[in-house]
Structure formats: structure tokens, C-alpha cells
Write an enzyme that holds these catalytic residues in place. Structure first.
Site, PDB file in Angstrom:
ATOM      1  N   TYR A 224     102.743  39.990  42.859  1.00  0.00           N
ATOM      2  CA  TYR A 224     103.212  40.152  41.486  1.00  0.00           C
ATOM      3  C   TYR A 224     103.445  41.595  41.050  1.00  0.00           C
ATOM      4  CZ  TYR A 224     103.009  40.405  36.399  1.00  0.00           C
ATOM      5  OH  TYR A 224     103.284  40.689  35.092  1.00  0.00           O
TER       6      TYR A 224
ATOM      7  N   CYS B 151      92.601  42.539  50.417  1.00  0.00           N
ATOM      8  CA  CYS B 151      91.630  42.064  49.437  1.00  0.00           C
ATOM      9  C   CYS B 151      92.168  40.758  48.850  1.00  0.00           C
ATOM     10  CB  CYS B 151      91.407  43.084  48.322  1.00  0.00           C
ATOM     11  SG  CYS B 151      90.243  42.433  47.087  1.00  0.00           S
TER      12      CYS B 151
ATOM     13  N   CYS C 232      95.218  45.267  48.094  1.00  0.00           N
ATOM     14  CA  CYS C 232      95.253  44.135  47.152  1.00  0.00           C
ATOM     15  C   CYS C 232      96.516  43.307  47.411  1.00  0.00           C
ATOM     16  CB  CYS C 232      95.267  44.700  45.734  1.00  0.00           C
ATOM     17  SG  CYS C 232      95.784  43.514  44.491  1.00  0.00           S
TER      18      CYS C 232
ATOM     19  N   CYS D 108      97.795  50.540  36.555  1.00  0.00           N
ATOM     20  CA  CYS D 108      98.311  51.819  36.095  1.00  0.00           C
ATOM     21  C   CYS D 108      99.229  52.354  37.169  1.00  0.00           C
ATOM     22  CB  CYS D 108      97.185  52.836  35.900  1.00  0.00           C
ATOM     23  SG  CYS D 108      96.029  52.404  34.605  1.00  0.00           S
TER      24      CYS D 108
ATOM     25  N   ASN E  69      94.530  55.369  39.012  1.00  0.00           N
ATOM     26  CA  ASN E  69      94.863  53.945  39.080  1.00  0.00           C
ATOM     27  C   ASN E  69      93.745  53.269  39.860  1.00  0.00           C
ATOM     28  OD1 ASN E  69      97.290  51.963  40.964  1.00  0.00           O
ATOM     29  ND2 ASN E  69      96.043  51.375  39.233  1.00  0.00           N
ATOM     30  N   GLY E  70      93.124  52.292  39.230  1.00  0.00           N
ATOM     31  CA  GLY E  70      92.045  51.575  39.906  1.00  0.00           C
ATOM     32  C   GLY E  70      90.966  51.232  38.913  1.00  0.00           C
TER      33      GLY E  70
ATOM     34  N   GLY F 292     102.243  49.681  33.725  1.00  0.00           N
ATOM     35  CA  GLY F 292     101.468  49.863  32.505  1.00  0.00           C
ATOM     36  C   GLY F 292     102.342  50.309  31.359  1.00  0.00           C
TER      37      GLY F 292
ATOM     38  N   CYS G 296      89.612  39.825  38.957  1.00  0.00           N
ATOM     39  CA  CYS G 296      89.745  41.042  39.760  1.00  0.00           C
ATOM     40  C   CYS G 296      88.873  42.121  39.137  1.00  0.00           C
ATOM     41  CB  CYS G 296      91.195  41.513  39.776  1.00  0.00           C
ATOM     42  SG  CYS G 296      91.386  43.061  40.679  1.00  0.00           S
TER      43      CYS G 296
HETATM   44  P1  AMP Z   1      99.370  32.604  32.433  1.00  0.00           P
HETATM   45  O1  AMP Z   1     100.230  32.208  31.298  1.00  0.00           O
HETATM   46  O2  AMP Z   1      98.075  33.229  31.952  1.00  0.00           O
HETATM   47  O3  AMP Z   1      99.131  31.521  33.437  1.00  0.00           O
HETATM   48  O4  AMP Z   1     100.106  33.790  33.192  1.00  0.00           O
HETATM   49  C1  AMP Z   1     100.894  33.534  34.314  1.00  0.00           C
HETATM   50  C2  AMP Z   1     102.132  34.395  34.296  1.00  0.00           C
HETATM   51  O5  AMP Z   1     101.768  35.755  34.085  1.00  0.00           O
HETATM   52  C3  AMP Z   1     102.893  34.332  35.615  1.00  0.00           C
HETATM   53  O6  AMP Z   1     104.207  33.943  35.303  1.00  0.00           O
HETATM   54  C4  AMP Z   1     102.828  35.713  36.212  1.00  0.00           C
HETATM   55  O7  AMP Z   1     104.123  36.170  36.583  1.00  0.00           O
HETATM   56  C5  AMP Z   1     102.261  36.586  35.129  1.00  0.00           C
HETATM   57  N1  AMP Z   1     101.096  37.350  35.616  1.00  0.00           N
HETATM   58  C6  AMP Z   1     100.220  37.039  36.568  1.00  0.00           C
HETATM   59  N2  AMP Z   1      99.264  37.979  36.700  1.00  0.00           N
HETATM   60  C7  AMP Z   1      99.539  38.911  35.782  1.00  0.00           C
HETATM   61  C8  AMP Z   1      98.932  40.135  35.410  1.00  0.00           C
HETATM   62  N3  AMP Z   1      97.838  40.582  35.988  1.00  0.00           N
HETATM   63  N4  AMP Z   1      99.519  40.850  34.429  1.00  0.00           N
HETATM   64  C9  AMP Z   1     100.619  40.407  33.815  1.00  0.00           C
HETATM   65  N5  AMP Z   1     101.229  39.251  34.110  1.00  0.00           N
HETATM   66  C10 AMP Z   1     100.706  38.517  35.078  1.00  0.00           C
END
Ligand code: AMP
Length: 449
Positions: A247, A438, A241, A2, A102-103, A28, A387
């Protein structure tokens, strides 16, 4: 996942909050909300969808007052529906309060059961509402003391804003899992999740809110307090984190005095240093891996190119909570530039592999476009655990790296080689002490159980 934004002492408080939320949209996209206050009354507009869908000129003009807080939400606890959107407003024994959080509160279920057994009636199924109930139940007359008392009981991650008719409180948990920064615009103070939200309104960055700090903002003045005092004696133990760098945060934000873009470049450089590989091109998975691919290219001397084009009119794949929608958007989100790919040995840089669905599809597209070799490089270590502090990762059974070894993942994805950055490589790139980060999703070392 968030974003929060709050501003005090500004006659354009709600417009500036709206702009701030625009800059935080990546944190978000499920709902957005603003609550403003004119010293006695609260005004609010909260809705499902992105910032531009929720607000228009007319709704913003009704959000009068010199203080405002806002929120963009992606649910990690509680369902995706309007009743769970924030800020949450309540009238209670402490007066009228609005909260933007957020959290993720890890003992929310326990606290909620306890409150319900005492007769509390919950309006939402979010963890954040628990905080407001605890404040309402607190016997302390002084709000600051009740905040201390409440956060002594609440465990997990919180970077949050609490607004009363006269004051905004910014509170960051003693681990500082999620970012929270202080900015200034003329005589107004701003608290927000990331510095990119200060840039959009041309506010100056002052400092980060410290882990375990309560900041009180009233009449254009700020006062800092510790969450912890002699009655509520717990430890400040910083654990930012690392996924915020990898990302989640925007690359133009500054996190612990370092630009997220620079740190991502470093992550890309470490990837090459750990496993030098010869190839014709380096291509990023846009957008999150662009900075890292630039870093990889600069240190290796392998040219950077654009191999994937991302359709920006589709939301982030992962961000939609339902599997059905996620698959659909992954398909329409990327295309390859065939002319770049054909007959080339390619290094593909991405930030993470979660379930493996995205990588699988992208690699297939590259193969179909005639790539000669594909070497997949990931700027994070294998995600082996979920997480619990507010990043949306699925249950561990859905995590590809929980189920399979790197070599098996390499075969599944059909790449010529696969390398994940080591934990030490990630930590070195952030230039932060390992003990202050973390890393739970990579090493299962959860700072708060
Ligand atoms: P997946 O298809 O499940 O392996 O998702 C990996 C892709 O999702 C990567 O290209 C990341 O850039 C993106 N990604 C990783 N973590 C998250 C997250 N928590 N929320 C949204 N996208 C994510």
C-alpha cells in the site's frame, strides 16, 4: 508514516528538497518542513499541511545553504500539531542538529520517562525527540560514536537524517523496516525514503542504505559505517515492511531492485492463482489497487475497467487521524461509473481491509449501480494486529479481521465472495525471502518487542 529527503553540496538544496517532498507527499500530509544550512547557521520553514500549503517562493528563497533536509509527516506517535512537525532543530552539547525521522521508536515512552527523571525538558511529544535528547546526553565527544551509543538503546524502526552544520548522517535501523535510498545528482548526494523523489529531480539512483548502516555525507563525499561495532554489538536482521509494497510506497518507486508497480501486479496475479473466479470485469479501488487489478486481469483474461472514479482533490481517507473526518472524506472520495457496473459480475481488487468502512461503502455503491455479482479480492492477508513500526493501523479492537472471521466479513460487506491473499502468496509476489520481511500485522510476529 513519514517521508524524508536530504541533499548535500548543492546550491539549490532547499528547492530540490521541496521537489523531493512533493514526490513523497503520499507518505504524510499533516505537516512538511525543510531545514537548510550554510555551514554555520540553520534556516527553517516548517508548517502544518501539505507541501504546497507550507512553502511558497519567498519562504524557500530564505532557506539558503548547500545542505538541506526535509520531512513530510503523518503522526503515528505524538499528536498532530505544529510543535510535533519535523525536522526538529536543537542546540545541544554536540552543537546544532536537525533531525528528520521516518519510523517509530517502540521504547520511546520508557526512554522519555528516564530522561525526564534526569531533568530533560521535552519540547514535543514525538518519539523522535527522544533520539536528540539521548545524543545531547551522550558523553562521547565524537558524534559518530554517540550515534552508535544512542541507537544501541533506541528500539524500533528508524530511517532518518541527522544534519550538523557540515554533515548529513543517514541512519537506518538494523531491521531496515522503512526504506531509505541513496542517489546522486552531479556532485551532490541525496538520501530519501523512495526513489520517486530522486526521479523528480532527475537524480540517479545509487543504492539502498543497508539495514544497520550509518552514511556520513560531507563536502560531496560519502563514508559508510556500521551502527554496530564491538562495543555496541547487536544483530542486523533485515525485515522490510511488506506493507510498503502492498500500500504505502508509490508504484513508480523501486524497492529492493523491484518496481512497486510490478510487485503489485504480481500480488494481483497470485490472487487469481489462489482462487480462480469467473467474472465479466476486474475493477480496482483506485489508486493503490490499480497495478494489482491489472495483474489480475492479465493472468485471468478478464477485462480490466474503471468502475470507480476517485476525486483527487480529497486527501486519503485513512490519513486524517480523526474518525469524523475519515468518514466524511470516504463519502466524497469515490463515485461509480454506472454504465460499466450495471448487470456485470465484478471482481473488485483492493489492497487491504483495515476497519472495513471503505469496503462497506464501496460495495454498497456498486450494488446501487446494478452490479450482478461482486467478488472482493484483497492483495494482503487479514490485518489482525497493529503496526508498531510506523504504519498507521488502528488498535486491534478496531481491526475488522481481529474481530471477525473471513466468512463473517464477507456477510458484513455484502459480497458474493471474499478472498484475502495468503501470507505465502504475498511473500512469493514480493520475491523476497520470508525471513527478510516484517509481517507482524498479519502474523503477530514482531521482530522488536
Ligand atoms: P478501512 O476503511 O479502514 O478498511 O480502510 C481500508 C482502505 O484504506 C483501503 O482501501 C486501503 O487502500 C487504505 N489503507 C490501508 N492502510 C492504510 C493506511 N495505513 N493509511 C491510509 N490508508 C490505508
Amino acid at each position: 508514516m513519514c517521508g524524508v529527503f536530504g541533499i548535500s553540496n548543492n546550491k539549490n538544496a532547499s528547492e530540490l528538497t521541496y521537489l523531493g517532498l512533493y514526490a513523497l507527499q503520499h507518505r504524510g500530509q499533516e505537516s512538511a518542513g525543510i531545514v537548510s544550512c550554510d555551514e554555520s547557521k540553520f534556516y527553517s520553514k516548517i508548517g502544518q499541511g501539505e507541501v504546497q500549503e507550507v512553502f511558497d517562493r519567498e519562504s524557500l528563497s530564505k532557506l539558503v545553504g548547500i545542505n538541506a533536509i526535509g520531512h513530510v509527516r503523518y503522526s503515528t506517535y505524538g499528536t498532530s500539531e505544529l510543535k510535533n512537525a519535523q525536522p526538529i532543530i536543537v542546540k545541544c552539547s554536540k552543537g546544532i542538529l536537525a533531525l528528520a525521522h521516518n519510523g517509530n521508536i517502540v521504547n520511546a515512552r520508557y526512554l522519555r520517562n528516564k530522561l525526564e527523571s534526569q531533568g530533560a525538558i521535552f519540547q514535543t511529544n514525538t518519539d523522535s525527540e527522544v533520539i536528540l535528547h539521548l545524543i545531547a546526553h551522550s558523553k562521547e565527544k565524537n558524534l559518530l560514536e554517540s550515534i552508535r551509543k544512542v541507537f544501541y538503546k533506541v528500539k524500533g524502526s528508524y530511517s532518518l537524517l541527522l544534519m550538523t552544520p557540515t554533515t548529513i548522517y543517514a541512519i537506518r535501523d538494523p531491521y531496515g523496516f522503512r526504506p531509505l535510498v541513496l542517489g546522486k545528482l552531479s556532485r551532490s548526494y541525496i538520501i530519501t525514503s523512495e526513489t520517486c523523489a530522486l526521479d523528480i529531480i532527475e537524480a540517479e539512483f545509487c543504492r539502498e542504505i543497508n539495514p544497520g548502516e550509518i552514511l556520513e555525507i560531507k563536502n560531496g563525499n560519502i563514508k559508510s559505517y556500521n551502527l554496530i561495532n564491538k562495543n555496541f554489538d547487536f544483530k542486523v536482521d533485515e525485515r522490510l515492511c511488506i506493507f510498503e509494497y502492498i500500500y504505502f510506497s508509490r508504484p513508480d518507486s523501486i524497492l529492493k531492485n523491484n518496481s512497486v508497480h510490478r510487485i503489485r501486479q504480481e500480488l494481483g496475479k497470485y490472487l487469481y492463482k489462489e482462487l480462480p473466479t469467473s467474472a465479466d470485469l476486474v475493477i480496482p479501488v483506485p489508486d493503490s489497487a490499480i497495478s494489482a487489478a491489472l495483474g489480475y486481469s492479465s493472468i485471468s483474461g478478464i477485462p480490466f475497467d474503471t468502475g470507480f472514479i476517485r476525486n483527487h482533490y480529497v486527501g486519503r481517507t485513512f490519513i486524517q487521524p480523526k474518525q469524523r473526518i475519515r468518514d466524511f472524506s470516504a463519502k466524497i472520495k469515490y463515485n461509480t461509473v454506472k454504465d460499466v457496473i450495471k448487470n456485470k459480475r465484478i471482481i473488485v481488487v483492493d489492497d487491504s481491509i483495515v476497519r472495513g468502512t471503505t469496503s462497506k461503502k464501496l460495495i454498497k455503491m456498486l450494488r446501487c449501480s446494478g452490479a450482478k455479482e461482486i467478488h472482493l479480492r484483497i492483495t494482503s492477508s487479514p490485518i489482525i494486529s497493529s503496526c508498531i513500526y510506523g504504519i498507521d493501523t488502528p488498535t486491534k479492537k478496531e481491526l475488522i479481521a481481529y474481530n471477525y472471521k473471513v466468512n463473517e466479513i464477507k456477510n458484513f460487506l455484502n459480497v458474493d465472495s471474499l478472498h484475502y491473499l495468503s501470507i505465502d502468496g504475498m511473500v512469493a509476489a514480493t520475491q523476497i525471502k520470508k525471513s527478510c520481511l516484517c509481517l507482524a500485522c498479519f502474523n503477530k510476529n514482531y521482530p522488536v518487542k
